[in-house]
Design an enzyme around this catalytic site. Structure first.
Site, PDB file in Angstrom:
ATOM      1  N   ASP A  73       0.672  -1.145   0.157  1.00  0.00           N
ATOM      2  CA  ASP A  73      -0.089   0.054  -0.003  1.00  0.00           C
ATOM      3  C   ASP A  73       0.930   1.387  -0.079  1.00  0.00           C
ATOM      4  OD1 ASP A  73      -2.840   1.083  -0.015  1.00  0.00           O
ATOM      5  OD2 ASP A  73      -2.429   1.739   1.981  1.00  0.00           O
ATOM      6  N   TYR A 102     -13.075   2.420   0.588  1.00  0.00           N
ATOM      7  CA  TYR A 102     -12.341   2.261   1.877  1.00  0.00           C
ATOM      8  C   TYR A 102     -13.310   2.874   3.007  1.00  0.00           C
ATOM      9  CZ  TYR A 102      -7.835   0.138   1.185  1.00  0.00           C
ATOM     10  OH  TYR A 102      -6.620  -0.656   0.909  1.00  0.00           O
ATOM     11  N   CYS A 110     -11.001   4.036  -4.540  1.00  0.00           N
ATOM     12  CA  CYS A 110     -10.051   3.733  -3.560  1.00  0.00           C
ATOM     13  C   CYS A 110     -10.624   4.730  -2.344  1.00  0.00           C
ATOM     14  CB  CYS A 110      -8.450   4.144  -3.745  1.00  0.00           C
ATOM     15  SG  CYS A 110      -7.375   3.908  -2.616  1.00  0.00           S
ATOM     16  N   TYR A 138      -9.917   5.311   8.281  1.00  0.00           N
ATOM     17  CA  TYR A 138     -11.043   5.259   7.180  1.00  0.00           C
ATOM     18  C   TYR A 138     -12.510   5.607   7.576  1.00  0.00           C
ATOM     19  CZ  TYR A 138      -7.058   3.520   4.502  1.00  0.00           C
ATOM     20  OH  TYR A 138      -6.075   3.530   4.042  1.00  0.00           O
ATOM     21  N   GLU A 154      -9.046  -3.291  -6.483  1.00  0.00           N
ATOM     22  CA  GLU A 154      -9.359  -3.049  -5.208  1.00  0.00           C
ATOM     23  C   GLU A 154      -9.651  -4.463  -4.667  1.00  0.00           C
ATOM     24  OE1 GLU A 154      -8.774  -0.821  -2.946  1.00  0.00           O
ATOM     25  OE2 GLU A 154      -8.497   0.844  -4.250  1.00  0.00           O
TER      26      GLU A 154
END
Length: 217
Positions: free
Chosen positions: A43, A138, A134, A162, A201
């Site tokens: 990541d 998330y 993304c 998040y 993803e």
């Protein structure tokens, strides 16, 4: 609106992401720390390219509002999400040597390459569509996991990052930006880009579980 169409078109892959074993194990606290370390390294590579695509998309845009938000989001990525990751790196003793010994995995390489291709073929609007899953996925995963939490402190910290107001506000701004740049003419292409990012993803979680590398078996 574009975002309504995009969300409807990716429900199957998003549901698979939300119920992926990586996410389930993270919430249960059974995800091996070695797997989380590997995920963080991949990541880290991904976010570096993610931020660069923001800047490159801003370079291509002629719309002041689009340029300003892309620049602001790139700066926020570097001072926010990427800074949080550095805290995780310190906690898990992930060193520069660890990074050097762990190249970007095939799936991470393919995902970031897709983002650059979206920019090159569909301009800043394509990049915005490619970047959006993304942010958005998330945020949905963070909200879902926050309802129960995780017994492992570092996993809970990941969840909290998040579900925080600053992150969800950023995501909301990005939704508005996607709707701003979408037109009747470019929407089909933007939907294709959005769906591909959503697919990547989903495969990012599997990449982490598999500790994917470039080995030839």
């Amino acid at each position: 609106m574009f975002t309504d169409q995009a969300h409807a078109a990716t429900q199957k892959s998003w549901a698979a992401s939300k119920h992926h074993p990586f996410i389930q194990q993270l919430q249960a606290g059974t995800l091996p720390l070695a797997t989380f370390r590997y995920y963080l390294i991949q990541d880290h590579y991904y976010l570096q390219e993610f931020a660069k695509v923001h800047d490159l998309a801003a370079d291509q845009s002629q719309q002041p509002q689009v340029i300003a938000q892309l620049r602001a989001n790139a700066a926020q990525l570097r001072s926010g999400e990427m800074a949080v990751r550095q805290g995780f790196f310190q906690e898990l003793a992930i060193t520069d040597d660890d990074l050097a010994a762990t190249p970007m995995a095939p799936s991470a390489y393919a995902y970031t390459s897709h983002l650059y291709r979206a920019l090159m073929t569909a301009g800043s609007a394509g990049a915005i569509a490619g970047l959006l899953p993304c942010y958005w996925l998330y945020a949905e995963i963070g909200a879902m996991l926050a309802q129960v939490g995780s017994p492992v402190p570092i996993y809970q910290a990941w969840i909290d990052s998040y579900n925080a107001d600053d992150y969800t506000d950023e995501m909301t701004d990005q939704l508005a930006l996607a709707n701003l740049v979408a037109t009747p003419q470019n929407t089909p292409e933007l939907l294709t880009i959005f769906k591909k990012s959503s697919w990547y993803e989903l495969n990012f979680w599997q990449m982490a579980l598999d500790h994917e590398d470039w080995s030839v078996n």
